[in-house]
Design an enzyme around this catalytic site. Structure first.
Site, short mmCIF file in Angstrom:
data_model
loop_
_atom_site.label_atom_id
_atom_site.label_comp_id
_atom_site.label_asym_id
_atom_site.label_seq_id
_atom_site.Cartn_x
_atom_site.Cartn_y
_atom_site.Cartn_z
N GLY A 76 0.62 -1.14 -0.10
CA GLY A 76 -0.02 -0.06 0.08
C GLY A 76 0.79 1.07 -0.05
O GLY A 76 0.11 2.36 -0.16
N HIS A 77 2.11 1.24 0.16
CA HIS A 77 3.08 2.47 0.06
C HIS A 77 4.14 2.49 -0.86
O HIS A 77 5.22 2.10 -0.37
CB HIS A 77 3.43 2.59 1.55
CG HIS A 77 3.83 3.81 1.57
ND1 HIS A 77 5.32 4.29 1.69
CD2 HIS A 77 3.12 5.11 2.58
CE1 HIS A 77 5.47 5.44 1.91
NE2 HIS A 77 4.49 6.11 2.56
N MET A 78 3.91 2.63 -1.89
CA MET A 78 2.68 3.00 -2.82
C MET A 78 2.54 1.81 -3.78
O MET A 78 3.81 1.36 -4.18
CB MET A 78 2.96 4.36 -3.71
CG MET A 78 2.45 5.57 -2.86
SD MET A 78 2.97 6.03 -1.17
CE MET A 78 4.55 6.72 -1.24
#
Length: 175
Positions: free
Chosen positions: A66-68
């Site tokens: 999720g990052h990124m």
């Protein structure tokens, strides 16, 4: 920043032969599972109050997805957590604070100067500037990837009142 400005000369670090592994770290640091952000310890100098460790950054880190998406970059806060864990390890190993647990007490002058991504080995360097027993430690820190400075600043560590925290958690459960 010139390589000579690093807390520890990287040539002194034997990446293939850490002086402490994850099991040794676990004896002194309470973090487990996705919150373990040290892989090994590479160097200690108790006269200068200096320590070096590292974190192997893998595709399996909890933040990668999720990052990124499509461009995984290690969050700065996780880099700082890794530095805090190295500082805690060194402080506890040499009983510099006189506490059962060391916690994150503050941060000054933190600067992010590059990215850390899966496949990198994040070399962490600390130099304790103050160790006030029972009160606080203050450590200058640096993070390096491929010989390049990616993060630096000043970290403060404080004693965690374990009994108070446990009492607080127990009071919540009884409500």
């Amino acid at each position: 920043m010139a390589k000579s400005d690093l807390i520890v000369d990287l040539a002194l670090l034997d990446l293939d032969n850490p002086i402490a592994d994850i099991e040794d770290i676990r004896k002194l640091n309470p973090q487990r599972f996705e919150m373990e952000h040290l892989t090994g310890i590479l160097y200690e100098d108790t006269e200068r109050l200096v320590c070096a460790g590292y974190k192997d950054i893998t595709e399996d880190e909890f933040w990668v997805r999720g990052h990124m998406p499509g461009m995984p970059i290690m969050p700065g806060v996780i880099q700082l957590e890794a530095v805090a864990q190295l500082s805690s390890y060194f402080t506890q190993r040499h009983d510099l604070l006189g506490a059962a647990m060391v916690g994150f007490g503050g941060l000054d002058e933190a600067r992010f100067r590059g990215v850390v991504t899966p496949g990198d080995k994040l070399i962490l360097l600390i130099e304790l500037q103050k160790a006030r027993r029972g009160r606080m430690i203050v450590a200058k820190f640096q993070g390096v990837v491929d010989g390049n400075l990616v993060v630096d600043g000043i970290l403060r560590g404080i004693p965690i009142p374990i009994d108070s925290v446990k009492k607080h958690l127990a009071s919540r459960q009884s409500q």
